[in-house]
Design a protein around this motif. Structure first.
Motif, PDB file in Angstrom:
ATOM      1  N   MET A  42       0.688  -1.044  -0.207  1.00  0.00           N
ATOM      2  CA  MET A  42      -0.441  -0.376   0.299  1.00  0.00           C
ATOM      3  C   MET A  42       0.759   1.352  -0.374  1.00  0.00           C
ATOM      4  SD  MET A  42      -3.363   1.493  -0.636  1.00  0.00           S
ATOM      5  CE  MET A  42      -4.396   0.117   0.184  1.00  0.00           C
ATOM      6  N   ALA A  43       1.574   1.257   0.746  1.00  0.00           N
ATOM      7  CA  ALA A  43       2.993   2.482   0.573  1.00  0.00           C
ATOM      8  C   ALA A  43       3.453   2.729  -0.454  1.00  0.00           C
ATOM      9  CB  ALA A  43       3.691   2.259   1.624  1.00  0.00           C
ATOM     10  N   ASP A  44       4.069   2.055  -1.197  1.00  0.00           N
ATOM     11  CA  ASP A  44       4.469   1.574  -2.634  1.00  0.00           C
ATOM     12  C   ASP A  44       3.563   2.122  -3.847  1.00  0.00           C
ATOM     13  OD1 ASP A  44       6.930   0.864  -2.028  1.00  0.00           O
ATOM     14  OD2 ASP A  44       6.398  -1.440  -2.402  1.00  0.00           O
ATOM     15  N   THR A  45       2.292   1.520  -3.496  1.00  0.00           N
ATOM     16  CA  THR A  45       1.255   2.119  -4.285  1.00  0.00           C
ATOM     17  C   THR A  45       0.585   3.767  -4.029  1.00  0.00           C
ATOM     18  OG1 THR A  45      -0.533   0.176  -4.359  1.00  0.00           O
ATOM     19  CG2 THR A  45      -0.970   1.507  -5.679  1.00  0.00           C
ATOM     20  N   LEU A  46       0.540   3.969  -2.742  1.00  0.00           N
ATOM     21  CA  LEU A  46       0.165   5.508  -2.512  1.00  0.00           C
ATOM     22  C   LEU A  46       1.535   6.253  -3.288  1.00  0.00           C
ATOM     23  CD1 LEU A  46      -1.666   4.715   0.743  1.00  0.00           C
ATOM     24  CD2 LEU A  46      -2.857   6.207  -1.233  1.00  0.00           C
ATOM     25  N   ALA A  47       2.606   6.171  -2.701  1.00  0.00           N
ATOM     26  CA  ALA A  47       3.975   7.058  -2.887  1.00  0.00           C
ATOM     27  C   ALA A  47       4.269   7.152  -4.552  1.00  0.00           C
ATOM     28  CB  ALA A  47       5.279   5.998  -2.200  1.00  0.00           C
ATOM     29  N   SER A  48       3.164   6.000  -5.231  1.00  0.00           N
ATOM     30  CA  SER A  48       3.277   6.300  -7.045  1.00  0.00           C
ATOM     31  C   SER A  48       2.284   7.152  -7.639  1.00  0.00           C
ATOM     32  CB  SER A  48       4.133   4.765  -7.389  1.00  0.00           C
ATOM     33  OG  SER A  48       2.643   4.049  -7.522  1.00  0.00           O
ATOM     34  N   LEU A  49       1.331   7.187  -6.874  1.00  0.00           N
ATOM     35  CA  LEU A  49       0.316   7.729  -7.426  1.00  0.00           C
ATOM     36  C   LEU A  49       1.109   9.153  -7.882  1.00  0.00           C
ATOM     37  CD1 LEU A  49      -2.586   6.842  -5.624  1.00  0.00           C
ATOM     38  CD2 LEU A  49      -1.983   5.242  -7.974  1.00  0.00           C
ATOM     39  N   PRO A  50       0.627   9.547  -9.066  1.00  0.00           N
ATOM     40  CA  PRO A  50       0.447  10.927  -9.910  1.00  0.00           C
ATOM     41  C   PRO A  50      -0.984  11.774  -9.169  1.00  0.00           C
ATOM     42  CG  PRO A  50      -0.423   9.394 -11.751  1.00  0.00           C
ATOM     43  CD  PRO A  50      -0.111   8.628 -10.407  1.00  0.00           C
ATOM     44  N   ILE A  51      -0.536  12.981  -9.349  1.00  0.00           N
ATOM     45  CA  ILE A  51      -1.888  13.871  -8.664  1.00  0.00           C
ATOM     46  C   ILE A  51      -2.797  13.767  -9.448  1.00  0.00           C
ATOM     47  CG2 ILE A  51      -1.043  15.710  -9.809  1.00  0.00           C
ATOM     48  CD1 ILE A  51      -1.789  16.363  -6.336  1.00  0.00           C
ATOM     49  N   SER A  52      -2.798  13.458 -10.928  1.00  0.00           N
ATOM     50  CA  SER A  52      -4.449  13.382 -11.453  1.00  0.00           C
ATOM     51  C   SER A  52      -5.253  11.847 -10.342  1.00  0.00           C
ATOM     52  CB  SER A  52      -4.612  12.556 -12.800  1.00  0.00           C
ATOM     53  OG  SER A  52      -2.729  12.299 -13.254  1.00  0.00           O
ATOM     54  N   GLN A  53      -4.030  11.030 -10.240  1.00  0.00           N
ATOM     55  CA  GLN A  53      -4.892  10.255  -9.911  1.00  0.00           C
ATOM     56  C   GLN A  53      -5.224  10.310  -8.054  1.00  0.00           C
ATOM     57  OE1 GLN A  53      -2.334   6.134 -10.628  1.00  0.00           O
ATOM     58  NE2 GLN A  53      -3.508   6.134 -12.635  1.00  0.00           N
ATOM     59  N   LEU A  54      -4.215  11.202  -8.071  1.00  0.00           N
ATOM     60  CA  LEU A  54      -4.760  11.511  -6.594  1.00  0.00           C
ATOM     61  C   LEU A  54      -6.262  12.490  -6.160  1.00  0.00           C
ATOM     62  CD1 LEU A  54      -1.151  12.531  -4.634  1.00  0.00           C
ATOM     63  CD2 LEU A  54      -3.017  10.355  -4.133  1.00  0.00           C
ATOM     64  N   ALA A  55      -6.249  13.210  -7.341  1.00  0.00           N
ATOM     65  CA  ALA A  55      -7.437  13.898  -7.255  1.00  0.00           C
ATOM     66  C   ALA A  55      -8.881  12.959  -7.455  1.00  0.00           C
ATOM     67  CB  ALA A  55      -7.537  15.043  -7.844  1.00  0.00           C
ATOM     68  N   LYS A  56      -8.675  12.240  -8.535  1.00  0.00           N
ATOM     69  CA  LYS A  56      -9.298  11.222  -8.760  1.00  0.00           C
ATOM     70  C   LYS A  56     -10.242  10.668  -7.068  1.00  0.00           C
ATOM     71  CE  LYS A  56     -10.862   7.652 -11.783  1.00  0.00           C
ATOM     72  NZ  LYS A  56     -10.727   6.557 -13.511  1.00  0.00           N
ATOM     73  N   LEU A  57      -9.403   9.833  -6.620  1.00  0.00           N
ATOM     74  CA  LEU A  57      -9.075   9.033  -5.366  1.00  0.00           C
ATOM     75  C   LEU A  57     -10.106   9.933  -4.615  1.00  0.00           C
ATOM     76  CD1 LEU A  57      -8.843   6.177  -4.191  1.00  0.00           C
ATOM     77  CD2 LEU A  57      -6.031   6.814  -3.928  1.00  0.00           C
ATOM     78  N   ALA A  58      -9.438  11.108  -4.245  1.00  0.00           N
ATOM     79  CA  ALA A  58     -10.153  12.445  -3.579  1.00  0.00           C
ATOM     80  C   ALA A  58     -11.521  12.493  -3.883  1.00  0.00           C
ATOM     81  CB  ALA A  58      -9.607  13.353  -3.118  1.00  0.00           C
ATOM     82  N   ASN A  59     -11.561  12.309  -5.535  1.00  0.00           N
ATOM     83  CA  ASN A  59     -13.397  12.942  -5.280  1.00  0.00           C
ATOM     84  C   ASN A  59     -14.278  12.216  -5.414  1.00  0.00           C
ATOM     85  OD1 ASN A  59     -15.229  14.343  -6.291  1.00  0.00           O
ATOM     86  ND2 ASN A  59     -14.672  13.376  -8.543  1.00  0.00           N
ATOM     87  N   SER A  60     -14.517  11.784  -3.714  1.00  0.00           N
ATOM     88  CA  SER A  60     -15.458  10.616  -3.300  1.00  0.00           C
ATOM     89  C   SER A  60     -16.039  11.350  -2.006  1.00  0.00           C
ATOM     90  CB  SER A  60     -14.742   9.076  -2.517  1.00  0.00           C
ATOM     91  OG  SER A  60     -14.785   8.401  -1.487  1.00  0.00           O
TER      92      SER A  60
END
Length: 116
Positions: A42-60
């Motif tokens: 999970m740490a690897d996955t979260l650390a590697s997410l680009p800002i566009s995917q973070l924004a998409k994930l946050a949109n919940s």
């Protein structure tokens, strides 16, 4: 407060949280994993997410972070006026480490059970 404003606030908290997670992982990975109760994958996955995917994930409409203390007595012990700030932080770390250890044991038992 309208539902729309509440959902906007949740999304903002989610994005702030995800950005903080990445920053913590980049600055001190092992400490971040401990504080956030994350495993290696999970740490690897979260650390590697680009800002566009973070924004998409946050949109919940659900909060991605959760309140780590599950026992009201733990919360009360951390909020009493009698303790010094350093003692509160140490006590919180001990409580959270205990919770993390208990969760790991449950996961390990479930994994062992499924392996049979």
């Amino acid at each position: 407060m309208t539902t729309s404003h509440l959902l906007d606030d949740i999304r903002n908290v989610n994005l702030s949280y995800l950005l903080l997670v990445q920053r913590l992982l980049n600055e001190d990975r092992s400490s971040a994993m401990f504080r956030l109760k994350l495993n290696e994958q999970m740490a690897d996955t979260l650390a590697s997410l680009p800002i566009s995917q973070l924004a998409k994930l946050a949109n919940s409409n659900q909060l991605l972070c959760h309140f780590a203390l599950g026992d009201p007595a733990q919360l009360a012990s951390l909020t009493t006026q009698q303790r010094e700030d350093d003692l509160k932080r140490t006590h919180a770390a001990i409580l959270l480490a205990g919770s993390m250890h208990e969760e790991e044991e449950v996961v390990l038992k479930k994994g062992h059970h499924h392996g049979r």
